[in-house]
Design an enzyme around this catalytic site. Structure first.
Site, short mmCIF file in Angstrom:
data_model
loop_
_atom_site.label_atom_id
_atom_site.label_comp_id
_atom_site.label_asym_id
_atom_site.label_seq_id
_atom_site.Cartn_x
_atom_site.Cartn_y
_atom_site.Cartn_z
N LYS A 258 -0.76 -7.02 12.36
CA LYS A 258 -1.90 -6.69 12.56
C LYS A 258 -2.57 -6.53 13.51
O LYS A 258 -3.45 -7.69 13.50
CB LYS A 258 -1.39 -6.21 10.88
CG LYS A 258 -2.73 -5.78 10.22
CD LYS A 258 -2.04 -5.71 8.67
CE LYS A 258 -3.79 -4.74 8.60
NZ LYS A 258 -3.56 -4.95 6.39
N TYR B 66 -7.11 0.55 -4.55
CA TYR B 66 -6.44 0.57 -5.45
C TYR B 66 -5.63 -0.35 -5.46
O TYR B 66 -5.83 -2.07 -4.98
CB TYR B 66 -5.42 1.37 -4.11
CG TYR B 66 -5.72 0.75 -2.60
CD1 TYR B 66 -4.06 0.26 -3.05
CD2 TYR B 66 -5.84 0.90 -1.72
CE1 TYR B 66 -4.09 -0.67 -1.64
CE2 TYR B 66 -5.71 0.37 -0.50
CZ TYR B 66 -4.24 -0.22 -0.19
OH TYR B 66 -3.94 -0.93 0.86
N THR C 288 1.37 -4.22 4.33
CA THR C 288 1.05 -4.23 5.68
C THR C 288 0.18 -5.87 6.12
O THR C 288 0.26 -6.32 6.95
CB THR C 288 -0.34 -3.56 6.12
OG1 THR C 288 -1.13 -3.39 5.38
CG2 THR C 288 0.44 -1.69 5.81
N ASP C 289 -0.21 -6.17 4.95
CA ASP C 289 -0.68 -7.33 4.98
C ASP C 289 0.12 -8.57 5.46
O ASP C 289 -0.82 -9.95 6.35
CB ASP C 289 -1.55 -8.41 3.81
CG ASP C 289 -2.99 -7.67 3.06
OD1 ASP C 289 -3.39 -6.59 3.96
OD2 ASP C 289 -3.32 -7.67 2.20
N GLU D 25 -4.22 -12.47 20.44
CA GLU D 25 -2.86 -12.53 21.69
C GLU D 25 -3.97 -13.94 22.42
O GLU D 25 -4.63 -14.29 22.21
CB GLU D 25 -2.91 -11.32 22.87
CG GLU D 25 -2.16 -9.72 22.24
CD GLU D 25 -0.95 -9.99 22.22
OE1 GLU D 25 -0.40 -11.02 22.12
OE2 GLU D 25 -0.49 -9.26 20.79
N SER E 201 1.32 -7.38 -0.25
CA SER E 201 2.34 -8.86 0.12
C SER E 201 1.77 -10.12 0.53
O SER E 201 2.52 -10.89 0.71
CB SER E 201 2.54 -7.92 1.56
OG SER E 201 1.27 -7.08 2.69
N THR F 298 1.05 -1.35 0.07
CA THR F 298 -0.29 0.27 0.29
C THR F 298 1.00 1.58 -0.27
O THR F 298 0.25 2.21 -0.58
CB THR F 298 -0.79 0.05 1.18
OG1 THR F 298 -1.92 -1.15 1.23
CG2 THR F 298 -2.12 1.39 1.45
#
Length: 356
Positions: free
Chosen positions: A199, A60, A126-127, A312, A93, A46
């Protein structure tokens, strides 16, 4: 006599600077001998994305802008470091493979070996950013700063976060305060450890977080401020990838009510050398599923790591296989892949994932 010696000395200094300048691959930043040298490896994503409208932040095309234009869009970088831009890939990614990440790691290993390189920045989608960052954290043994950076808005958007993120990443990679901290993840002014950062949101700018371990620091006016002295994450190990040409396949299976237990068998039959389970709760897997896993471990001697599908959590040793403890499935996967590549036995892998 002294005048001749001084003249020769000045000539040699100028000659060395000219040689350093001639070796640089990028012309984006004029060479300044007073600034540190930072190499930026571009992978796409991105941060290099473009849309048809400045209002569009969802639809995009990632990986549309090359590294030269990314650097040119942030002229303030010139006051922080000398930049050498290297385009490795240029894609979203989600399409990166372990082969791409292995190639990147070897390029970085060669770059950090150069005495005049102060730090490394990787621009990345970021993926799967946290996966690449984890791999680098486990395979690059250097005190030099390595910073993985991305963006949540394409370069064409109003309020695009890429330029500031890139500027901050170069500032972090240029700082002596960043030495000895392993691979770092930087977005939205926050500095995180690659070992723990993940992420957490598909859209918002403050997506990269480490709920339990917390951030290592923040960036203020292009100056990193760290909350702690440099430390090594618990359980972090180093793998030598110098002779590794290909990484083994390791698949992740997701846990859910009524899961198909045969999917684990299919993964192994299709070539998986190891499995990671994104288990329910801590390490919960269905009874039928556990029977299949037990058979695979017994008959194929295949390592199976039980992780957690929650953001988590702690995977305990109450499972049939190897608990990932605090590592999420995507981080545990690269740990397992590297262990298999390095010839670890199942007993060795158990010790690798155990809390020291």
């Amino acid at each position: 006599m002294w005048g001749f010696i001084v003249t020769c000395g000045i000539f040699l200094v100028l000659l060395c600077q000219l040689r350093l300048l001639s070796k640089r691959k990028s012309k984006s930043t004029p060479y300044n001998a007073l600034l540190p040298n930072v190499t930026v490896f571009a992978m796409g994503g991105t941060i290099a994305g473009c849309a048809n409208s400045s209002l569009e932040i969802v639809n995009y095309i990632p990986g549309s802008v090359g590294i030269e234009k990314l650097i040119e869009a942030v002229p303030a970088i010139k006051a922080i470091a000398n930049i050498n831009g290297v385009q490795v890939t240029n894609m979203g990614s989600e399409n990166l493979t372990p082969a791409d990440v292995l190639k990147l790691a070897k390029l970085i290993l060669a770059e950090v070996a150069k005495p005049n390189v102060h730090g490394i920045v990787i621009t990345h989608g970021t993926d799967s950013l946290e996966e690449t960052a984890m791999f680098l954290d486990l395979t690059i043994s250097t005190a030099k700063p390595i910073v993985v950076v991305g963006a949540m808005r394409p370069s064409t958007a109003i309020g695009a976060d890429g330029p500031m993120n890139l500027l901050n990443a170069v500032a972090v990679a240029s700082s002596n305060q960043s030495m000895g901290r392993g691979t770092l993840v930087l977005l939205n002014d926050r500095i995180g450890s690659a070992f723990y950062t993940t992420k957490t949101n598909g859209n918002t700018l403050d997506t990269f977080k480490s709920y339990e371990a917390g951030s290592l620091g923040i960036v203020l006016n292009q100056k990193p401020f760290y909350f702690f002295s440099p430390a090594v994450p618990t359980g972090k190990v180093f793998f030598d990838i110098y002779n590794i040409k290909q990484l083994p396949r390791v698949d992740i299976l997701y846990g859910y009510q009524g899961l198909n237990p045969k999917l684990a068998e299919s993964a192994v039959h299709l070539g998986a050398k190891g499995l990671v389970l994104a288990a329910m709760g801590a390490t919960s897997w269905t009874d039928d599923g556990n029977e299949v896993i037990s058979s695979l471990i017994r008959e194929h001697n295949i390592p199976v790591v039980y992780s957690h599908r929650t953001a988590e959590g702690y995977s305990s040793n109450s499972c049939l296989g190897i608990p990932s403890y605090f590592l999420n499935p995507q981080k545990a996967r690269y740990m397992l892949m590297l262990a298999i590549s390095s010839g670890y036995s199942i007993r060795d892998i158990e010790g690798l994932f155990s809390i020291k």
